[in-house]
Motif scaffolding. Structure first.
Motif, PDB file in Angstrom:
ATOM      1  N   VAL A 137       0.842  -1.204   0.000  1.00  0.00           N
ATOM      2  CA  VAL A 137       0.000   0.000   0.000  1.00  0.00           C
ATOM      3  C   VAL A 137       0.878   1.256   0.000  1.00  0.00           C
ATOM      4  CG1 VAL A 137      -1.743   1.295   1.282  1.00  0.00           C
ATOM      5  CG2 VAL A 137      -1.908  -1.185   1.116  1.00  0.00           C
ATOM      6  N   GLY A 138       1.981   1.199   0.768  1.00  0.00           N
ATOM      7  CA  GLY A 138       2.921   2.316   0.772  1.00  0.00           C
ATOM      8  C   GLY A 138       2.419   3.557   1.472  1.00  0.00           C
ATOM      9  N   LEU A 150      -2.500   5.025   9.435  1.00  0.00           N
ATOM     10  CA  LEU A 150      -1.678   3.813   9.343  1.00  0.00           C
ATOM     11  C   LEU A 150      -2.495   2.679   9.928  1.00  0.00           C
ATOM     12  CD1 LEU A 150       1.760   5.115  10.707  1.00  0.00           C
ATOM     13  CD2 LEU A 150       1.158   4.737   8.317  1.00  0.00           C
TER      14      LEU A 150
HETATM   15  S1  SF4 Z   1       0.413   1.196   7.354  1.00  0.00           S
HETATM   16 FE1  SF4 Z   1      -0.429  -0.860   7.034  1.00  0.00          FE
HETATM   17  S2  SF4 Z   1      -1.570  -0.692   5.094  1.00  0.00           S
HETATM   18 FE2  SF4 Z   1      -0.149   1.069   5.175  1.00  0.00          FE
HETATM   19  S3  SF4 Z   1       1.730   0.375   4.110  1.00  0.00           S
HETATM   20 FE3  SF4 Z   1       2.006  -0.043   6.309  1.00  0.00          FE
HETATM   21  S4  SF4 Z   1       1.335  -2.173   6.572  1.00  0.00           S
HETATM   22 FE4  SF4 Z   1       0.513  -1.464   4.605  1.00  0.00          FE
END
Ligand code: SF4
Length: 188
Positions: A55-56, A84
């Protein structure tokens, strides 16, 4: 603490003050007013990207005395807009968790306990096994004599905490060695 009167009731503050809808200062408790964010003592904040999945989500990394003290979602990101997931919100532990493993751990075949290995020994063991597996499983051509030049005995599974440059090198290296199963945890 100053003596409280009925003028301190939230609804009175709401009617008398500059917060008529009761969504800000009128309903903020004394305890909340005394609370400071964990990032208040930070020397600075650096923009980054969560390393855990594809997702980044964008992050803001607060640091103090050269150490990461807090990681939060960045409101500047059009993808995550300051949010997040629980895993990303805990990513500060990726660098500062006190029980994080920092040595090579090895459990030999049929072993029941983990052992510490020095890095050079571990790298030599991996290289020896890589070369042996490639030799053992090398396919030069198929049953019709058509060239294959590949190995089905080696696969690569990358972690999402690996960065772009590392992934680039891993893909180059494994492809050059003849491996075709090259995957990443973020796609599973
Ligand atoms: S916060 Fe969660 S959804 Fe976003 S990139 Fe990190 S692991 Fe993936």
């Amino acid at each position: 603490m100053a003596r409280r009167t009925f003028l301190d009731w939230p609804v009175i503050r709401q009617l008398r003050g500059a917060d008529p809808t009761g969504r800000g200062t009128a309903v903020t408790s004394e305890r909340t007013r005394r609370t400071a964010p964990r990032t208040a003592a930070a020397d600075g904040v650096t923009d980054s990207v969560c390393p855990y999945c594809a997702v980044g989500c964008a992050q803001r990394v607060a640091h103090q005395d050269g150490r990461v003290i807090q990681i939060e979602g960045s409101p500047d990101s059009p993808i995550s807009r300051g949010r997040l997931c629980p895993k990303g919100a805990a990513s500060e532990q990726l660098v500062s968790f006190s029980r994080r493993e920092t040595t090579v751990r090895y459990r030999r075949a049929h072993g029941t306990e983990w052992e510490d290995l020095d890095l050079d020994t571990a790298m030599d063991m991996i290289a020896d096994r890589f070369i042996a597996a490639r030799r053992r499983s090398w396919q030069d051509e198929d049953e019709h004599g058509r060239p294959l030049k590949r190995t089905m005995g080696i696969a690569s599974l990358g972690g999402a905490t690996i960065d772009n440059e590392e992934n680039y090198l891993i893909k180059k290296f494994f492809t050059a060695a003849g491996a075709i199963q090259i995957e990443n945890q973020a796609r599973i």
